[in-house]
Design a protein around this motif. Structure first.
Motif, PDB file in Angstrom:
ATOM      1  N   LEU A 130      40.627 -42.414 114.691  1.00 32.03           N
ATOM      2  CA  LEU A 130      39.993 -41.149 114.666  1.00 32.03           C
ATOM      3  C   LEU A 130      38.155 -41.404 114.322  1.00 32.03           C
ATOM      4  O   LEU A 130      37.166 -40.896 114.645  1.00 32.03           O
ATOM      5  CB  LEU A 130      40.381 -40.044 113.937  1.00 32.03           C
ATOM      6  CG  LEU A 130      41.524 -39.234 114.459  1.00 32.03           C
ATOM      7  CD1 LEU A 130      42.282 -38.662 113.531  1.00 32.03           C
ATOM      8  CD2 LEU A 130      41.171 -38.395 115.896  1.00 32.03           C
ATOM      9  N   ARG A 131      38.330 -41.950 113.014  1.00 30.32           N
ATOM     10  CA  ARG A 131      37.107 -42.361 112.641  1.00 30.32           C
ATOM     11  C   ARG A 131      35.895 -43.273 113.601  1.00 30.32           C
ATOM     12  O   ARG A 131      35.027 -43.043 113.866  1.00 30.32           O
ATOM     13  CB  ARG A 131      37.076 -43.304 111.029  1.00 30.32           C
ATOM     14  CG  ARG A 131      37.587 -42.203 110.036  1.00 30.32           C
ATOM     15  CD  ARG A 131      37.827 -43.165 108.884  1.00 30.32           C
ATOM     16  NE  ARG A 131      38.320 -42.231 107.683  1.00 30.32           N
ATOM     17  CZ  ARG A 131      39.218 -42.762 106.865  1.00 30.32           C
ATOM     18  NH1 ARG A 131      39.413 -43.897 106.700  1.00 30.32           N
ATOM     19  NH2 ARG A 131      39.595 -41.934 105.851  1.00 30.32           N
ATOM     20  N   LYS A 132      36.948 -44.218 113.961  1.00 28.87           N
ATOM     21  CA  LYS A 132      36.007 -45.075 115.005  1.00 28.87           C
ATOM     22  C   LYS A 132      35.371 -44.461 116.192  1.00 28.87           C
ATOM     23  O   LYS A 132      34.163 -44.624 116.569  1.00 28.87           O
ATOM     24  CB  LYS A 132      36.945 -46.215 115.609  1.00 28.87           C
ATOM     25  CG  LYS A 132      36.342 -47.283 116.673  1.00 28.87           C
ATOM     26  CD  LYS A 132      37.441 -48.256 116.895  1.00 28.87           C
ATOM     27  CE  LYS A 132      37.573 -48.351 118.404  1.00 28.87           C
ATOM     28  NZ  LYS A 132      38.620 -49.018 118.833  1.00 28.87           N
ATOM     29  N   ASN A 133      36.293 -43.451 116.701  1.00 27.71           N
ATOM     30  CA  ASN A 133      35.909 -42.604 117.757  1.00 27.71           C
ATOM     31  C   ASN A 133      35.081 -41.387 117.556  1.00 27.71           C
ATOM     32  O   ASN A 133      34.254 -40.649 118.376  1.00 27.71           O
ATOM     33  CB  ASN A 133      37.161 -41.946 118.590  1.00 27.71           C
ATOM     34  CG  ASN A 133      37.844 -43.314 119.409  1.00 27.71           C
ATOM     35  OD1 ASN A 133      37.381 -44.625 119.656  1.00 27.71           O
ATOM     36  ND2 ASN A 133      38.966 -43.030 119.659  1.00 27.71           N
ATOM     37  N   LYS A 134      34.739 -41.065 116.382  1.00 27.67           N
ATOM     38  CA  LYS A 134      34.277 -39.934 115.565  1.00 27.67           C
ATOM     39  C   LYS A 134      34.794 -38.839 116.122  1.00 27.67           C
ATOM     40  O   LYS A 134      33.579 -38.134 116.826  1.00 27.67           O
ATOM     41  CB  LYS A 134      32.749 -40.370 115.645  1.00 27.67           C
ATOM     42  CG  LYS A 134      32.271 -41.365 114.820  1.00 27.67           C
ATOM     43  CD  LYS A 134      30.839 -41.614 115.053  1.00 27.67           C
ATOM     44  CE  LYS A 134      30.399 -42.924 114.080  1.00 27.67           C
ATOM     45  NZ  LYS A 134      29.207 -43.553 114.150  1.00 27.67           N
ATOM     46  N   ARG A 135      35.569 -38.368 116.251  1.00 20.49           N
ATOM     47  CA  ARG A 135      36.032 -37.090 116.940  1.00 20.49           C
ATOM     48  C   ARG A 135      37.120 -36.302 116.104  1.00 20.49           C
ATOM     49  O   ARG A 135      37.689 -37.105 115.352  1.00 20.49           O
ATOM     50  CB  ARG A 135      36.699 -37.086 118.267  1.00 20.49           C
ATOM     51  CG  ARG A 135      37.760 -38.183 118.794  1.00 20.49           C
ATOM     52  CD  ARG A 135      38.059 -38.351 120.085  1.00 20.49           C
ATOM     53  NE  ARG A 135      38.323 -39.765 120.353  1.00 20.49           N
ATOM     54  CZ  ARG A 135      39.385 -39.731 121.069  1.00 20.49           C
ATOM     55  NH1 ARG A 135      40.069 -39.187 121.597  1.00 20.49           N
ATOM     56  NH2 ARG A 135      40.009 -41.136 121.317  1.00 20.49           N
ATOM     57  N   GLU A 136      37.216 -35.299 116.345  1.00 18.67           N
ATOM     58  CA  GLU A 136      38.139 -34.192 115.608  1.00 18.67           C
ATOM     59  C   GLU A 136      39.647 -34.656 115.835  1.00 18.67           C
ATOM     60  O   GLU A 136      39.908 -35.082 116.936  1.00 18.67           O
ATOM     61  CB  GLU A 136      37.643 -32.808 115.982  1.00 18.67           C
ATOM     62  CG  GLU A 136      36.505 -32.224 115.593  1.00 18.67           C
ATOM     63  CD  GLU A 136      36.257 -32.290 114.006  1.00 18.67           C
ATOM     64  OE1 GLU A 136      37.083 -31.824 113.263  1.00 18.67           O
ATOM     65  OE2 GLU A 136      35.222 -32.774 113.674  1.00 18.67           O
ATOM     66  N   HIS A 137      40.661 -34.243 114.993  1.00 21.76           N
ATOM     67  CA  HIS A 137      41.895 -34.480 115.376  1.00 21.76           C
ATOM     68  C   HIS A 137      42.301 -33.230 116.433  1.00 21.76           C
ATOM     69  O   HIS A 137      42.124 -32.198 116.104  1.00 21.76           O
ATOM     70  CB  HIS A 137      42.683 -34.089 114.197  1.00 21.76           C
ATOM     71  CG  HIS A 137      42.858 -35.097 112.945  1.00 21.76           C
ATOM     72  ND1 HIS A 137      41.862 -35.818 112.531  1.00 21.76           N
ATOM     73  CD2 HIS A 137      43.592 -35.210 112.106  1.00 21.76           C
ATOM     74  CE1 HIS A 137      42.017 -36.476 111.711  1.00 21.76           C
ATOM     75  NE2 HIS A 137      43.276 -36.088 111.077  1.00 21.76           N
ATOM     76  N   PRO A 138      42.724 -33.834 117.560  1.00 22.95           N
ATOM     77  CA  PRO A 138      43.371 -32.861 118.421  1.00 22.95           C
ATOM     78  C   PRO A 138      44.692 -32.545 118.188  1.00 22.95           C
ATOM     79  O   PRO A 138      45.183 -32.246 117.119  1.00 22.95           O
ATOM     80  CB  PRO A 138      43.250 -33.723 119.878  1.00 22.95           C
ATOM     81  CG  PRO A 138      42.686 -35.295 119.311  1.00 22.95           C
ATOM     82  CD  PRO A 138      42.771 -35.413 117.958  1.00 22.95           C
ATOM     83  N   VAL A 139      45.281 -31.678 119.114  1.00 24.21           N
ATOM     84  CA  VAL A 139      46.580 -31.129 118.868  1.00 24.21           C
ATOM     85  C   VAL A 139      47.883 -31.947 118.720  1.00 24.21           C
ATOM     86  O   VAL A 139      47.819 -33.103 119.046  1.00 24.21           O
ATOM     87  CB  VAL A 139      46.872 -30.231 120.215  1.00 24.21           C
ATOM     88  CG1 VAL A 139      45.452 -29.160 120.648  1.00 24.21           C
ATOM     89  CG2 VAL A 139      46.876 -31.260 121.520  1.00 24.21           C
ATOM     90  N   SER A 140      48.576 -31.114 118.350  1.00 27.22           N
ATOM     91  CA  SER A 140      49.962 -31.744 118.084  1.00 27.22           C
ATOM     92  C   SER A 140      50.890 -31.025 118.777  1.00 27.22           C
ATOM     93  O   SER A 140      50.895 -29.843 119.280  1.00 27.22           O
ATOM     94  CB  SER A 140      50.463 -31.578 116.598  1.00 27.22           C
ATOM     95  OG  SER A 140      51.669 -31.267 116.379  1.00 27.22           O
ATOM     96  N   GLU A 141      52.013 -31.636 119.293  1.00 30.71           N
ATOM     97  CA  GLU A 141      53.078 -31.185 120.019  1.00 30.71           C
ATOM     98  C   GLU A 141      54.425 -31.366 119.644  1.00 30.71           C
ATOM     99  O   GLU A 141      54.633 -32.597 119.180  1.00 30.71           O
ATOM    100  CB  GLU A 141      53.169 -31.555 121.565  1.00 30.71           C
ATOM    101  CG  GLU A 141      51.558 -30.871 122.161  1.00 30.71           C
ATOM    102  CD  GLU A 141      51.363 -31.440 123.523  1.00 30.71           C
ATOM    103  OE1 GLU A 141      52.781 -31.331 124.340  1.00 30.71           O
ATOM    104  OE2 GLU A 141      50.442 -31.783 123.914  1.00 30.71           O
ATOM    105  N   PHE A 142      55.275 -30.705 119.384  1.00 24.74           N
ATOM    106  CA  PHE A 142      56.794 -31.041 119.225  1.00 24.74           C
ATOM    107  C   PHE A 142      57.557 -30.638 120.549  1.00 24.74           C
ATOM    108  O   PHE A 142      58.252 -29.608 120.343  1.00 24.74           O
ATOM    109  CB  PHE A 142      57.126 -30.044 117.967  1.00 24.74           C
ATOM    110  CG  PHE A 142      56.449 -30.226 116.863  1.00 24.74           C
ATOM    111  CD1 PHE A 142      56.200 -29.017 116.130  1.00 24.74           C
ATOM    112  CD2 PHE A 142      55.951 -31.198 116.410  1.00 24.74           C
ATOM    113  CE1 PHE A 142      55.596 -29.062 114.770  1.00 24.74           C
ATOM    114  CE2 PHE A 142      55.299 -31.631 115.083  1.00 24.74           C
ATOM    115  CZ  PHE A 142      55.216 -30.343 114.426  1.00 24.74           C
TER     116      PHE A 142
END
Length: 171
Positions: free
Chosen positions: A81-93
């Motif tokens: 995430l840091r490398k790509n500099k983007r926000e945490h996307p969604v999670s799925e169960f």
């Protein structure tokens, strides 16, 4: 599982592969809570496997292999995430969607996606992966009370979202 860890620590490659096979679904779900992109998920899992293979001899207590593996995976996800500099996307169960409060899989995932990542991750680790509060605190490097609070707030926020969703469907 502890016997396999001991064998893997002694250089048994087949034992290590078996450990990874036993944990691959869990690893996927954790990585999926950080990413929607399959390539990022695969990268995080691959990096985790490589790191674990190189470092398994340093694992002090075999009984904590799963916790150790998950902590490494979370760190790898954060690195990407840091490398790509983007926000945490969604999670799925996925396996909980159909049985959760009579929501279909899509609706359940949409509600989970609406939650802040700090709640999604804890809900995933607690309900989806069966980790104890103390283990989650260790994995995420936070106080147990913080985990309890976020777990409680995450459940409450999910219930609120579900109530709104249910009201929308009734109208």
């Amino acid at each position: 599982m502890e016997h396999l860890v001991t064998k893997a620590q002694q250089g048994d490659g087949r034992a290590f592969v078996r450990l990874i096979e036993m944990n691959k679904q869990s690893m996927y779900k954790v990585a999926r809570s950080y990413f929607t992109n399959d390539e990022d998920i695969a990268d995080a899992i691959q990096d985790t496997i490589e790191t674990c293979y190189r470092s398994i001899s340093h694992l002090a207590e075999a009984q904590y292999f799963r916790t150790w593996l998950t902590r490494i995976l979370i760190n790898k996800c954060i690195d990407i995430l840091r490398k790509n500099k983007r926000e945490h996307p969604v999670s799925e169960f996925p396996e909980y969607g159909e049985s959760s409060m009579e929501l279909n899989n899509y609706e359940f995932n949409e509600l989970m996606n609406s939650l802040d990542e700090k709640y999604r991750t804890i809900l995933l680790l607690y309900y989806g992966e069966g980790f104890k509060i103390s283990e989650i605190a260790q994995l995420l490097d936070m106080e147990e009370n913080t985990v309890k609070t976020r777990l409680s707030r995450g459940r409450s926020k999910f219930r609120e979202l579900w109530t709104v969703q249910e009201t929308v469907h009734q109208n």
